[in-house]
Write a protein that holds these residues in place. Structure first.
Motif, PDB file in Angstrom:
ATOM      1  N   GLU A  41       0.942  -1.349  -0.044  1.00 17.94           N
ATOM      2  CA  GLU A  41       0.033  -0.013   0.038  1.00 17.94           C
ATOM      3  C   GLU A  41       0.761   1.237  -0.014  1.00 17.94           C
ATOM      4  O   GLU A  41       0.328   2.336  -0.354  1.00 17.94           O
ATOM      5  N   HIS A  42       2.156   1.031   0.268  1.00 17.96           N
ATOM      6  CA  HIS A  42       3.009   2.438   0.616  1.00 17.96           C
ATOM      7  C   HIS A  42       3.751   2.701  -1.072  1.00 17.96           C
ATOM      8  O   HIS A  42       4.302   3.706  -1.036  1.00 17.96           O
ATOM      9  N   VAL A  43       3.564   1.569  -1.652  1.00 19.42           N
ATOM     10  CA  VAL A  43       4.401   1.811  -3.008  1.00 19.42           C
ATOM     11  C   VAL A  43       3.611   2.750  -3.786  1.00 19.42           C
ATOM     12  O   VAL A  43       2.605   2.560  -4.367  1.00 19.42           O
ATOM     13  N   ALA A  44       4.354   3.981  -4.441  1.00 18.43           N
ATOM     14  CA  ALA A  44       3.686   4.761  -5.472  1.00 18.43           C
ATOM     15  C   ALA A  44       4.225   4.517  -6.848  1.00 18.43           C
ATOM     16  O   ALA A  44       3.487   4.633  -7.894  1.00 18.43           O
ATOM     17  N   GLN A  45       5.532   4.040  -6.996  1.00 24.42           N
ATOM     18  CA  GLN A  45       6.203   3.960  -8.088  1.00 24.42           C
ATOM     19  C   GLN A  45       7.213   2.923  -7.948  1.00 24.42           C
ATOM     20  O   GLN A  45       7.836   2.880  -7.021  1.00 24.42           O
ATOM     21  N   THR A  46       7.349   2.179  -9.292  1.00 30.87           N
ATOM     22  CA  THR A  46       8.412   1.115  -8.980  1.00 30.87           C
ATOM     23  C   THR A  46       9.640   1.299 -10.074  1.00 30.87           C
ATOM     24  O   THR A  46       9.193   2.164 -10.845  1.00 30.87           O
ATOM     25  N   GLU A  47      10.448   0.787  -9.884  1.00 29.68           N
ATOM     26  CA  GLU A  47      11.739   0.906 -10.792  1.00 29.68           C
ATOM     27  C   GLU A  47      12.330  -0.632 -11.115  1.00 29.68           C
ATOM     28  O   GLU A  47      12.268  -1.533 -10.320  1.00 29.68           O
ATOM     29  N   PHE A  48      12.796  -0.705 -12.472  1.00 28.16           N
ATOM     30  CA  PHE A  48      13.493  -2.043 -12.980  1.00 28.16           C
ATOM     31  C   PHE A  48      12.434  -3.170 -12.701  1.00 28.16           C
ATOM     32  O   PHE A  48      12.420  -4.234 -12.616  1.00 28.16           O
ATOM     33  N   GLY A  49      10.893  -2.861 -13.057  1.00 28.35           N
ATOM     34  CA  GLY A  49       9.840  -3.901 -13.146  1.00 28.35           C
ATOM     35  C   GLY A  49       8.706  -3.332 -12.540  1.00 28.35           C
ATOM     36  O   GLY A  49       8.672  -2.431 -11.614  1.00 28.35           O
ATOM     37  N   ALA A  50       7.572  -3.987 -12.958  1.00 32.05           N
ATOM     38  CA  ALA A  50       6.097  -3.478 -12.353  1.00 32.05           C
ATOM     39  C   ALA A  50       6.067  -4.000 -10.862  1.00 32.05           C
ATOM     40  O   ALA A  50       6.902  -4.857 -10.580  1.00 32.05           O
ATOM     41  N   LEU A  51       5.046  -3.434 -10.221  1.00 32.06           N
ATOM     42  CA  LEU A  51       4.773  -3.989  -8.935  1.00 32.06           C
ATOM     43  C   LEU A  51       4.621  -5.557  -8.839  1.00 32.06           C
ATOM     44  O   LEU A  51       4.980  -6.107  -7.924  1.00 32.06           O
ATOM     45  N   SER A  52       3.823  -6.135  -9.858  1.00 30.02           N
ATOM     46  CA  SER A  52       3.369  -7.570 -10.239  1.00 30.02           C
ATOM     47  C   SER A  52       4.934  -8.295 -10.078  1.00 30.02           C
ATOM     48  O   SER A  52       5.006  -9.346  -9.445  1.00 30.02           O
ATOM     49  N   ASP A  53       5.962  -7.849 -10.875  1.00 36.51           N
ATOM     50  CA  ASP A  53       7.196  -8.440 -10.822  1.00 36.51           C
ATOM     51  C   ASP A  53       7.886  -8.326  -9.170  1.00 36.51           C
ATOM     52  O   ASP A  53       8.488  -9.131  -8.806  1.00 36.51           O
ATOM     53  N   ILE A  54       7.821  -7.140  -8.496  1.00 37.31           N
ATOM     54  CA  ILE A  54       8.349  -7.298  -7.285  1.00 37.31           C
ATOM     55  C   ILE A  54       7.671  -8.142  -6.503  1.00 37.31           C
ATOM     56  O   ILE A  54       8.101  -8.893  -5.503  1.00 37.31           O
ATOM     57  N   VAL A  55       6.378  -8.155  -6.437  1.00 36.35           N
ATOM     58  CA  VAL A  55       5.619  -9.186  -5.527  1.00 36.35           C
ATOM     59  C   VAL A  55       5.797 -10.369  -5.870  1.00 36.35           C
ATOM     60  O   VAL A  55       6.249 -11.245  -5.001  1.00 36.35           O
ATOM     61  N   ALA A  56       6.212 -10.816  -7.071  1.00 38.59           N
ATOM     62  CA  ALA A  56       6.407 -12.388  -7.624  1.00 38.59           C
ATOM     63  C   ALA A  56       7.934 -12.495  -6.826  1.00 38.59           C
ATOM     64  O   ALA A  56       8.346 -13.604  -6.310  1.00 38.59           O
ATOM     65  N   CYS A  57       8.827 -11.747  -7.123  1.00 36.45           N
ATOM     66  CA  CYS A  57      10.222 -11.768  -6.624  1.00 36.45           C
ATOM     67  C   CYS A  57      10.254 -11.947  -4.873  1.00 36.45           C
ATOM     68  O   CYS A  57      10.924 -12.810  -4.746  1.00 36.45           O
ATOM     69  N   MET A  58       9.455 -11.067  -4.255  1.00 32.85           N
ATOM     70  CA  MET A  58       9.343 -11.152  -2.958  1.00 32.85           C
ATOM     71  C   MET A  58       8.677 -12.400  -2.348  1.00 32.85           C
ATOM     72  O   MET A  58       8.976 -13.214  -1.374  1.00 32.85           O
ATOM     73  N   LEU A  59       7.839 -13.097  -3.405  1.00 32.56           N
ATOM     74  CA  LEU A  59       7.287 -14.411  -2.944  1.00 32.56           C
ATOM     75  C   LEU A  59       8.172 -15.669  -2.779  1.00 32.56           C
ATOM     76  O   LEU A  59       8.010 -16.654  -2.240  1.00 32.56           O
ATOM     77  N   GLY A  60       9.154 -15.505  -3.861  1.00 32.53           N
ATOM     78  CA  GLY A  60      10.168 -16.613  -4.027  1.00 32.53           C
ATOM     79  C   GLY A  60       9.822 -17.732  -4.703  1.00 32.53           C
ATOM     80  O   GLY A  60       8.483 -17.808  -5.069  1.00 32.53           O
ATOM     81  N   ASP A  61      10.339 -18.877  -4.661  1.00 34.46           N
ATOM     82  CA  ASP A  61       9.862 -20.131  -5.441  1.00 34.46           C
ATOM     83  C   ASP A  61      10.908 -21.277  -4.978  1.00 34.46           C
ATOM     84  O   ASP A  61      12.010 -21.270  -5.129  1.00 34.46           O
ATOM     85  N   PRO A  62      10.132 -22.295  -4.756  1.00 32.61           N
ATOM     86  CA  PRO A  62      11.112 -23.573  -3.995  1.00 32.61           C
ATOM     87  C   PRO A  62      11.630 -24.160  -5.266  1.00 32.61           C
ATOM     88  O   PRO A  62      12.750 -24.905  -5.046  1.00 32.61           O
ATOM     89  N   GLN A  63      11.267 -23.888  -6.514  1.00 30.72           N
ATOM     90  CA  GLN A  63      11.908 -24.766  -7.472  1.00 30.72           C
ATOM     91  C   GLN A  63      11.896 -23.663  -8.845  1.00 30.72           C
ATOM     92  O   GLN A  63      11.135 -24.006  -9.702  1.00 30.72           O
TER      93      GLN A  63
END
Length: 356
Positions: A51-73
């Motif tokens: 909710e604090h994010v106004a603008q992202t850099e080097f990718g969309a917010l959806s990319d950042i969320v996916a990155c933060m979620l991680g991936d076991p494989q």
């Protein structure tokens, strides 16, 4: 004599030939480390941070969320090497048959029609990248690892001039002795595709950390705060000094200043901690390279420039990545102490050796 490679490349694109990929001109390619599936550690942030994010850099917010979620494989591509012949390096760019690749911003980028053929011819392996020449953090955490490939593939070369300060000392402690070149012709040139966090990159990350910390007796520290101030691209945390002081008083942190402390002083401090905190930026690379695997990097970010770019690096160095977003803009933002404290609690819950 002059080479017309820039204009012939441009004309080929204009008549529908498209932009030829530079590595497609290779006469030989080989796999250094195979593709594999790797566990990507989830990032750490408070539930309300989106909710604090106004603008992202080097990718969309959806990319950042996916990155933060991680991936076991997560599927990770192979590390590859490429051998090219008859390549010119001129004013920041490599020119081959029908293709070009820029390593740095040149004076004539995008405007050159021809260039004088270089008088000197060599063979070598280039380990640097455009992004590494642009940002110190990418040089230290990406290009310096690719150097380990270049030294095994042949003769490491770089277009970077001799520099002082932190860069010169890192080259020394990491055992980097490249030949520095100007405009030159390559009879043979080896390049690498080395941005994938597979086992090879992780092993070279560990090797560079070991080289940096060799012979040092690092006393344990609860945490390190790396002060950014006004260095680098604008990201002004208005209460940075207050946060640094409270971390010192309440958590026992040590504050490091990149304009005052040497590579050796920084490595000695960071090598003894599992928690590095600071405003998001290249100065935090000092923390990533020296901090132990399993530690955590907490980035403080302005809401109009939120990025998970450093997570791609901590993933390789097998560290946790955390972020907390402040209020304001890159020209002046503030971080609420309670948001920082609660994020530190999350890190401690994930990594019990860190302070709570």
């Amino acid at each position: 004599m002059h080479s017309l490679r820039p204009i012939t490349n441009r004309l080929a694109r204009l008549v529908g030939g498209g932009r030829k990929e530079f590595l497609d001109t290779a006469v030989e390619r080989w796999e250094i480390s195979p593709a594999e599936k790797v566990e990507i550690i989830p990032g750490i942030w408070l539930p309300d941070q989106i909710e604090h994010v106004a603008q992202t850099e080097f990718g969309a917010l959806s990319d950042i969320v996916a990155c933060m979620l991680g991936d076991p494989q997560e599927p990770i591509a192979a590390t590859m090497a490429y051998r090219l012949r008859d390549v010119d390096y001129i004013d920041g760019a490599l020119y081959a048959r029908g293709a070009e690749m820029h390593l740095r911003d040149g004076r004539h980028e995008g405007r050159r029609l021809s260039y004088p053929r270089p008088e000197r011819s060599i063979s070598g392996a280039i380990y640097e990248s455009w992004i590494g020449n642009r940002w110190f953090g990418n040089w230290l955490l990406n290009d310096c690892m690719t150097y380990r490939l270049a030294e095994t593939a042949g003769h490491p070369v770089t277009t970077a001039p001799l520099r002082g300060g932190h860069i010169a000392r890192y080259e020394e402690v990491l055992g980097m002795t490249p030949e520095r070149i100007g405009d030159v012709h390559f009879d043979e040139l080896v390049l690498f595709d080395d941005l994938h966090n597979n086992a090879s990159r992780q092993a070279r990350a560990s090797e560079n950390r070991a080289r940096l910390l060799a012979g040092r007796v690092c006393k344990p520290l609860p945490g390190v705060f790396i002060f950014r101030g006004t260095s680098g691209a604008t990201r002004i945390l208005e209460n940075e000094a207050e946060i640094a002081e409270r971390l010192e008083v309440e958590y026992g942190f040590r504050t490091l200043y990149i304009d005052r402390h040497s590579v050796d002083e920084i490595a000695l401090a960071v090598g003894g901690t599992d928690l590095v905190v600071g405003v998001e930026g290249s100065q935090l690379a000092h923390g990533v390279i020296a901090m132990r695997a399993g530690g955590a990097l907490l980035t403080i970010q302005p809401p109009d420039r939120v990025t998970s770019a450093l997570k791609l690096l901590t993933d390789c160095w097998r560290q946790h990545f955390a972020m907390v977003v402040g209020h304001g803009t890159i020209g002046g933002f503030r971080l609420e102490w309670d948001d920082l404290r609660r994020t530190l609690d999350l890190i401690a819950a994930r990594n019990p050796q860190n302070p709570s």
